[in-house]
Scaffold this motif. Structure first.
Motif, PDB file in Angstrom:
ATOM      1  N   GLY A  82      83.054 112.594  -2.491  1.00 16.77           N
ATOM      2  CA  GLY A  82      84.429 112.251  -2.805  1.00 16.77           C
ATOM      3  C   GLY A  82      84.954 112.900  -4.060  1.00 16.77           C
ATOM      4  N   GLY A  83      84.096 113.673  -4.739  1.00 16.81           N
ATOM      5  CA  GLY A  83      84.542 114.383  -5.933  1.00 16.81           C
ATOM      6  C   GLY A  83      84.185 113.703  -7.229  1.00 16.81           C
ATOM      7  N   ALA A  84      83.969 112.385  -7.209  1.00 15.25           N
ATOM      8  CA  ALA A  84      83.642 111.663  -8.439  1.00 15.25           C
ATOM      9  C   ALA A  84      82.149 111.794  -8.727  1.00 15.25           C
ATOM     10  CB  ALA A  84      84.019 110.197  -8.303  1.00 15.25           C
ATOM     11  N   PRO A  85      81.768 111.807  -9.996  1.00 10.58           N
ATOM     12  CA  PRO A  85      80.345 111.853 -10.329  1.00 10.58           C
ATOM     13  C   PRO A  85      79.599 110.667  -9.717  1.00 10.58           C
ATOM     14  CG  PRO A  85      81.681 112.274 -12.271  1.00 10.58           C
ATOM     15  CD  PRO A  85      82.619 111.824 -11.206  1.00 10.58           C
ATOM     16  N   ARG A  86      78.380 110.918  -9.241  1.00  7.39           N
ATOM     17  CA  ARG A  86      77.595 109.888  -8.576  1.00  7.39           C
ATOM     18  C   ARG A  86      76.418 109.448  -9.432  1.00  7.39           C
ATOM     19  NH1 ARG A  86      77.272 112.911  -2.683  1.00  7.39           N
ATOM     20  NH2 ARG A  86      78.788 111.598  -1.600  1.00  7.39           N
ATOM     21  N   ALA A 113      73.152 103.912  -0.140  1.00  2.67           N
ATOM     22  CA  ALA A 113      74.333 104.510   0.477  1.00  2.67           C
ATOM     23  C   ALA A 113      75.602 103.735   0.141  1.00  2.67           C
ATOM     24  CB  ALA A 113      74.137 104.600   1.990  1.00  2.67           C
ATOM     25  N   ALA A 114      75.516 102.401   0.170  1.00  2.00           N
ATOM     26  CA  ALA A 114      76.688 101.581  -0.109  1.00  2.00           C
ATOM     27  C   ALA A 114      77.148 101.718  -1.557  1.00  2.00           C
ATOM     28  CB  ALA A 114      76.384 100.119   0.199  1.00  2.00           C
ATOM     29  N   ARG A 115      76.252 102.176  -2.428  1.00  7.96           N
ATOM     30  CA  ARG A 115      76.591 102.351  -3.839  1.00  7.96           C
ATOM     31  C   ARG A 115      76.891 103.806  -4.172  1.00  7.96           C
ATOM     32  NH1 ARG A 115      75.083  97.496  -6.246  1.00  7.96           N
ATOM     33  NH2 ARG A 115      73.469  96.303  -5.160  1.00  7.96           N
ATOM     34  N   ASP A 116      76.878 104.664  -3.149  1.00  5.77           N
ATOM     35  CA  ASP A 116      77.180 106.087  -3.316  1.00  5.77           C
ATOM     36  C   ASP A 116      76.258 106.734  -4.336  1.00  5.77           C
ATOM     37  OD1 ASP A 116      78.673 108.305  -2.438  1.00  5.77           O
ATOM     38  OD2 ASP A 116      79.925 108.260  -4.237  1.00  5.77           O
ATOM     39  N   MET A 117      74.963 106.409  -4.255  1.00 10.44           N
ATOM     40  CA  MET A 117      73.972 106.932  -5.190  1.00 10.44           C
ATOM     41  C   MET A 117      73.213 108.109  -4.591  1.00 10.44           C
ATOM     42  SD  MET A 117      72.212 103.442  -6.666  1.00 10.44           S
ATOM     43  CE  MET A 117      72.891 102.564  -8.093  1.00 10.44           C
ATOM     44  N   LEU A 118      72.977 109.130  -5.395  1.00  7.35           N
ATOM     45  CA  LEU A 118      72.030 110.180  -5.053  1.00  7.35           C
ATOM     46  C   LEU A 118      70.621 109.676  -5.325  1.00  7.35           C
ATOM     47  CD1 LEU A 118      73.831 113.110  -6.893  1.00  7.35           C
ATOM     48  CD2 LEU A 118      73.437 113.051  -4.416  1.00  7.35           C
TER      49      LEU A 118
END
Length: 333
Positions: A82-86, A113-118
Motif C-alpha cells: 500500500g506504499g506505507a512503511p511496514r 497478514a492482518a497486521r501488514d507485517m513483513l
C-alpha cells in the motif's frame, strides 16, 4: 543433555493421513544435529500447522551478501504494497531446524497478514545461531549472526519498505537466545524482542543487556531441554558438536532487561494456563514480560506441530504467535 535431532510432524486428522514431516526438530542453545542427518526438509503442500495457513504462497527464498559470503532467508510479504512503511519481524529458527520449519511451527505469516507485517526467516549457519558471545570451533566469529541481522534489516528497509522504527526479533530455543542477544547488544535497532524457550547465555559466552528495549519471554514450566531455572553447568557436547552454552534462569534474564531499561517493580498474576510477570515501563517505556506456561515443555505454545520425543508437551492455553505479535504491534522506537 545433548539433543537431538528430530523431525516435527503435523498431527493427523480423521480426514486424511499424515502428509509428511514438516520441519526439523529443535535442540539446545548450542547443540546441533548429527552429521548424518539431512539439514532441511521440503515443506509438503497443505501440511500447515494452522487452519487456513497460506503463508507459503507469498514466501520467496532470498539471498544477501554479508561479510564476503552469501546468507539466505525466507521472506513473507503480507500482500499488496500500500506504499506505507511496514513493520518487520525477524524470526530465528531453533537449532537443527530451518526457515521453513520456523514458518510452519509458528504460523507467523498467517497471523502477521492482518497486521501488514513483513516476516523474514533467516537461515542459521550450520542450522543454528551464535547466540553467545564466545567463539567456538564451528563459529570462530561469534558476531557473524549479529552482523547478518543488521544487514538484513538494512536490506529490507531499502528494498521492501520496512519501517526502521518498527523492527522486531523473535526466536525459538537457540533462535530465541539469538533474539535475546540482539535485544541485549543492539537495543537501538529494535522496537521489541520475544523469545520462546530461549535464555541469555552466561559464562564465557555471556550476553548482558546494554540498553532499554521491550522484551517478552515465554517459557515452559516443564522444559526438559533448556530448563526454566537455567542451565548453569551443561554437560559436554558430543564429539564434533558445538559446546553447550550455559544459560541463566528465564526470570533472571527478564530481570536483567528490566533493570537495564529502568522498568518498575514486577507485578505477578495467574492466568488460565500460565503465570504472567510484568515489569512495567519506566522513563524508557520498555516493558518486560515473562510468561511461564504450566505443564509446557520445550515447545511453541499454541502450535499444532507435534514436537519430537523428549521435548515435552505443547500447551494450548496460550497462543504464543498471537501474543507475541500483539506485544510487537503496541510498540515502536
Amino acid at each position: 543433555m545433548n539433543l537431538l535431532f528430530a523431525r516435527f510432524r503435523p498431527r493427523t486428522t480423521a480426514r486424511g493421513p499424515l502428509l509428511g514431516a514438516l520441519a526439523l526438530g529443535l535442540a539446545l542453545t548450542a547443540g546441533c544435529a548429527p552429521p548424518d542427518e539431512p539439514r532441511s526438509l521440503p515443506t509438503p503442500a497443505g501440511s500447515s500447522p494452522n487452519a487456513g495457513h497460506t503463508a507459503a504462497a507469498a514466501d520467496t527464498r532470498e539471498r544477501l551478501r554479508v561479510d564476503g559470503g552469501t546468507r539466505e532467508y525466507l521472506l513473507h510479504r503480507p500482500g499488496a504494497d500500500g506504499g506505507a512503511p511496514r513493520p518487520l519481524v525477524i524470526a530465528y529458527h531453533g537449532r537443527g531446524s530451518s526457515a521453513e520449519g520456523m514458518r510452519e511451527m509458528t504460523g507467523l505469516g498467517t497471523a502477521a497478514a492482518a497486521r501488514d507485517m513483513l516476516i523474514a526467516y533467516p537461515e542459521g549457519l550450520h542450522s543454528g545461531w551464535g547466540a553467545g558471545a564466545a567463539a567456538t570451533g564451528r563459529r570462530p566469529d561469534p558476531d557473524a549472526d549479529v552482523r547478518f541481522t543488521e544487514a538484513l534489516v538494512e536490506e529490507l528497509v531499502r528494498t521492501e519498505g520496512a519501517d526502521p522504527l518498527r523492527v522486531y526479533v523473535v526466536g525459538f530455543s537457540n533462535g530465541g537466545s539469538m533474539a535475546l542477544r540482539m535485544a541485549a547488544q543492539r537495543p537501538g535497532l529494535l522496537a521489541g524482542a520475544a523469545a520462546v524457550a530461549g535464555q541469555l547465555p552466561t559464562g564465557p559466552a555471556a550476553v548482558e543487556p546494554t540498553g532499554a528495549v521491550p522484551v517478552l519471554m515465554i517459557h515452559g514450566a516443564e522444559d526438559p531441554v533448556r530448563p526454566l531455572a537455567g542451565l548453569p553447568s551443561p554437560g559436554p557436547a558430543a564429539a564434533g558438536e558445538e559446546p553447550i552454552t550455559p544459560s541463566m534462569a528465564s526470570r533472571a534474564g527478564a530481570e536483567a532487561f528490566a533493570a537495564e531499561g529502568g522498568a518498575r517493580a514486577p507485578v505477578e498474576r495467574s492466568e488460565a494456563g500460565y503465570d504472567r510477570t510484568v515489569w512495567g515501563p519506566g522513563d524508557s517505556r520498555a516493558t518486560v514480560e515473562l510468561l511461564v506456561v504450566h505443564g509446557a515443555g520445550h515447545t511453541w505454545p499454541g502450535s499444532s506441530v507435534t514436537p519430537p520425543a523428549g521435548f515435552g508437551r505443547t500447551s494450548t492455553s496460550l497462543d504464543a504467535t498471537g501474543t507475541i505479535l500483539g506485544f510487537f504491534a503496541a510498540r515502536r522506537r
